[in-house]
Design an enzyme around this catalytic site. Structure first.
Site, PDB file in Angstrom:
ATOM      1  N   LYS A   1     -54.095  76.908  40.399  1.00 45.56           N
ATOM      2  CA  LYS A   1     -54.674  75.557  40.272  1.00 45.56           C
ATOM      3  C   LYS A   1     -55.886  75.551  39.357  1.00 45.56           C
ATOM      4  O   LYS A   1     -56.023  74.714  38.485  1.00 45.56           O
ATOM      5  CB  LYS A   1     -55.215  75.035  41.619  1.00 45.56           C
ATOM      6  CG  LYS A   1     -54.257  74.888  42.735  1.00 45.56           C
ATOM      7  CD  LYS A   1     -54.974  74.289  43.951  1.00 45.56           C
ATOM      8  CE  LYS A   1     -56.010  75.184  44.596  1.00 45.56           C
ATOM      9  NZ  LYS A   1     -55.496  76.368  45.258  1.00 45.56           N
TER      10      LYS A   1
ATOM     11  N   ARG B   1     -57.794  69.261  51.014  1.00 49.58           N
ATOM     12  CA  ARG B   1     -57.073  70.379  51.621  1.00 49.58           C
ATOM     13  C   ARG B   1     -56.621  70.044  53.031  1.00 49.58           C
ATOM     14  O   ARG B   1     -55.993  70.871  53.675  1.00 49.58           O
ATOM     15  CB  ARG B   1     -57.995  71.587  51.679  1.00 49.58           C
ATOM     16  CG  ARG B   1     -57.730  72.657  50.631  1.00 49.58           C
ATOM     17  CD  ARG B   1     -58.775  73.722  50.830  1.00 49.58           C
ATOM     18  NE  ARG B   1     -58.411  75.013  50.345  1.00 49.58           N
ATOM     19  CZ  ARG B   1     -58.761  75.501  49.154  1.00 49.58           C
ATOM     20  NH1 ARG B   1     -59.442  74.762  48.315  1.00 49.58           N
ATOM     21  NH2 ARG B   1     -58.422  76.718  48.826  1.00 49.58           N
TER      22      ARG B   1
ATOM     23  N   ARG C   1     -57.164  89.431  40.882  1.00 49.08           N
ATOM     24  CA  ARG C   1     -57.984  88.270  40.561  1.00 49.08           C
ATOM     25  C   ARG C   1     -59.471  88.620  40.542  1.00 49.08           C
ATOM     26  O   ARG C   1     -59.944  89.387  41.371  1.00 49.08           O
ATOM     27  CB  ARG C   1     -57.713  87.201  41.611  1.00 49.08           C
ATOM     28  CG  ARG C   1     -58.113  85.840  41.165  1.00 49.08           C
ATOM     29  CD  ARG C   1     -57.280  84.841  41.884  1.00 49.08           C
ATOM     30  NE  ARG C   1     -57.944  84.483  43.121  1.00 49.08           N
ATOM     31  CZ  ARG C   1     -57.941  83.246  43.602  1.00 49.08           C
ATOM     32  NH1 ARG C   1     -57.326  82.283  42.959  1.00 49.08           N
ATOM     33  NH2 ARG C   1     -58.534  82.986  44.729  1.00 49.08           N
TER      34      ARG C   1
ATOM     35  N   ARG D   1     -63.548  88.560  44.639  1.00 50.22           N
ATOM     36  CA  ARG D   1     -64.076  87.742  45.733  1.00 50.22           C
ATOM     37  C   ARG D   1     -63.841  88.441  47.066  1.00 50.22           C
ATOM     38  O   ARG D   1     -62.804  89.075  47.252  1.00 50.22           O
ATOM     39  CB  ARG D   1     -63.368  86.388  45.742  1.00 50.22           C
ATOM     40  CG  ARG D   1     -64.007  85.384  44.828  1.00 50.22           C
ATOM     41  CD  ARG D   1     -63.127  84.186  44.572  1.00 50.22           C
ATOM     42  NE  ARG D   1     -62.533  83.602  45.775  1.00 50.22           N
ATOM     43  CZ  ARG D   1     -61.751  82.523  45.738  1.00 50.22           C
ATOM     44  NH1 ARG D   1     -61.480  81.923  44.603  1.00 50.22           N
ATOM     45  NH2 ARG D   1     -61.237  82.046  46.849  1.00 50.22           N
TER      46      ARG D   1
ATOM     47  N   ARG E   1     -55.557  82.992  54.439  1.00 49.47           N
ATOM     48  CA  ARG E   1     -55.654  81.787  53.610  1.00 49.47           C
ATOM     49  C   ARG E   1     -54.291  81.148  53.383  1.00 49.47           C
ATOM     50  O   ARG E   1     -54.177  79.923  53.335  1.00 49.47           O
ATOM     51  CB  ARG E   1     -56.319  82.134  52.275  1.00 49.47           C
ATOM     52  CG  ARG E   1     -57.822  82.360  52.454  1.00 49.47           C
ATOM     53  CD  ARG E   1     -58.431  83.162  51.334  1.00 49.47           C
ATOM     54  NE  ARG E   1     -58.383  82.479  50.070  1.00 49.47           N
ATOM     55  CZ  ARG E   1     -58.399  83.094  48.886  1.00 49.47           C
ATOM     56  NH1 ARG E   1     -58.441  84.413  48.832  1.00 49.47           N
ATOM     57  NH2 ARG E   1     -58.365  82.395  47.795  1.00 49.47           N
TER      58      ARG E   1
HETATM   59  P1  ADP Z   1     -58.289  79.282  46.586  1.00 49.71           P
HETATM   60  O1  ADP Z   1     -57.645  78.040  46.115  1.00 49.71           O
HETATM   61  O2  ADP Z   1     -58.063  80.431  45.706  1.00 49.71           O
HETATM   62  O3  ADP Z   1     -58.041  79.577  48.022  1.00 49.71           O
HETATM   63  P2  ADP Z   1     -60.940  78.071  46.464  1.00 49.71           P
HETATM   64  O4  ADP Z   1     -61.910  78.650  45.523  1.00 49.71           O
HETATM   65  O5  ADP Z   1     -60.362  76.741  46.175  1.00 49.71           O
HETATM   66  O6  ADP Z   1     -59.834  79.182  46.590  1.00 49.71           O
HETATM   67  O7  ADP Z   1     -61.582  78.012  47.933  1.00 49.71           O
HETATM   68  C1  ADP Z   1     -62.193  79.128  48.539  1.00 49.71           C
HETATM   69  C2  ADP Z   1     -62.571  78.804  49.959  1.00 49.71           C
HETATM   70  O8  ADP Z   1     -63.500  77.709  49.966  1.00 49.71           O
HETATM   71  C3  ADP Z   1     -61.431  78.347  50.862  1.00 49.71           C
HETATM   72  O9  ADP Z   1     -60.760  79.422  51.449  1.00 49.71           O
HETATM   73  C4  ADP Z   1     -62.187  77.509  51.891  1.00 49.71           C
HETATM   74  O10 ADP Z   1     -62.837  78.318  52.851  1.00 49.71           O
HETATM   75  C5  ADP Z   1     -63.267  76.846  51.058  1.00 49.71           C
HETATM   76  N1  ADP Z   1     -62.838  75.521  50.546  1.00 49.71           N
HETATM   77  C6  ADP Z   1     -62.673  75.159  49.242  1.00 49.71           C
HETATM   78  N2  ADP Z   1     -62.280  73.881  49.127  1.00 49.71           N
HETATM   79  C7  ADP Z   1     -62.195  73.409  50.395  1.00 49.71           C
HETATM   80  C8  ADP Z   1     -61.818  72.170  50.968  1.00 49.71           C
HETATM   81  N3  ADP Z   1     -61.435  71.133  50.207  1.00 49.71           N
HETATM   82  N4  ADP Z   1     -61.857  72.054  52.321  1.00 49.71           N
HETATM   83  C9  ADP Z   1     -62.230  73.076  53.109  1.00 49.71           C
HETATM   84  N5  ADP Z   1     -62.576  74.268  52.643  1.00 49.71           N
HETATM   85  C10 ADP Z   1     -62.554  74.448  51.294  1.00 49.71           C
END
Ligand code: ADP
Ligand code: ZN
Length: 210
Positions: A13, A88, A123, A156, A167
């Site tokens: 994404k 999400r 990554r 990360r 996740r």
């Molecule tokens: P990825 O899509 O690779 O899982 P992100 O960088 O989008 O990683 O998100 C990393 C973490 O940040 C998620 O695992 C979650 O804990 C938190 N997070 C990010 N966006 C949201 C969201 N919209 N709602 C809740 N938690 C979020």
């Protein structure tokens, strides 16, 4: 044009959002990047978010919604934006609606859990600006150094295999229902994301223009 990029962690994404943003000259809004920044700066939101992020769980809706709302109110988001990693949960999607944010398209990038698990170990993310890389598919020009800002590029904490599985589980339980949510509103387009970055970008751009 306001868009949402939807997909499992590691589906690409963020990478695709960056490509499309350059093409359309609108910002990518990544709640993950904003939360990592908040954690780094030790803000209230960061303190509230850290333990959830480290465990591969979602940060509580009210924390993320607050951050998102402030971000899309900024000037550069006036002509549109791509939301990367938000909403999400269905509650977050409903919050967008009640803020009066109109969504034109939701692009789902579909990658199997197996492919994601294989990709994640490679990554990397920049500690400075948050740009993302992959040691095999999107390497930095100089090993371990961000092309954009020169800061260090690291793995990360939540990209460890155990946390990746958590996740993915969170994604299927909490986020995947958004596919039906936006499908029923006529907004969803699904793009296969198994192939390389450039191939996926072609499909994403075609889906947006189509
Ligand atoms: P990825 O899509 O690779 O899982 P992100 O960088 O989008 O990683 O998100 C990393 C973490 O940040 C998620 O695992 C979650 O804990 C938190 N997070 C990010 N966006 C949201 C969201 N919209 N709602 C809740 N938690 C979020
Ligand atoms: Zn950087």
């Amino acid at each position: 044009m306001n868009m949402i990029f939807l997909g499992a962690p590691g589906a690409g994404k963020g990478t695709q959002a960056e490509v499309v943003c350059k093409e359309l000259n609108i910002p990518a809004v990544s709640t993950g990047n904003m939360l990592r920044e908040a954690v780094k700066n030790g803000t209230d939101a960061g303190l509230a978010a850290k333990k959830f992020m480290d465990a591969g769980e979602l940060v509580p809706d009210e924390v993320v919604i607050g951050i998102l709302k402030d971000r899309i109110a900024q000037d550069d988001a006036k002509n549109g934006f791509i939301l990367d990693g938000f909403p999400r949960t269905v509650a977050q999607a409903e919050a967008l609606e009640s803020m009066g944010v109109k969504i034109d398209k939701v692009v789902e990038i579909d990658v199997s859990d197996e492919a994601i698990t294989a990709r994640m170990s490679g990554r990397r993310v920049c500690e400075g600006c948050g740009n993302s890389y992959h040691i095999e598919y999107k390497p930095t020009k100089v090993e371990g150094v961000c092309d954009a800002c020169g800061a260090k590029v690291v793995q990360r904490i939540d990209d460890k295999p155990e946390t990746v599985q958590a996740r993915l589980k969170t994604y299927h339980e909490k986020t995947a229902p958004l596919k039906d949510y936006y499908q029923s509103r006529g907004k969803l387009v699904t793009v296969q994301g198994q192939n390389d970055i450039a191939e996926t970008s072609k499909l994403v751009l075609a889906a947006i223009k189509g």
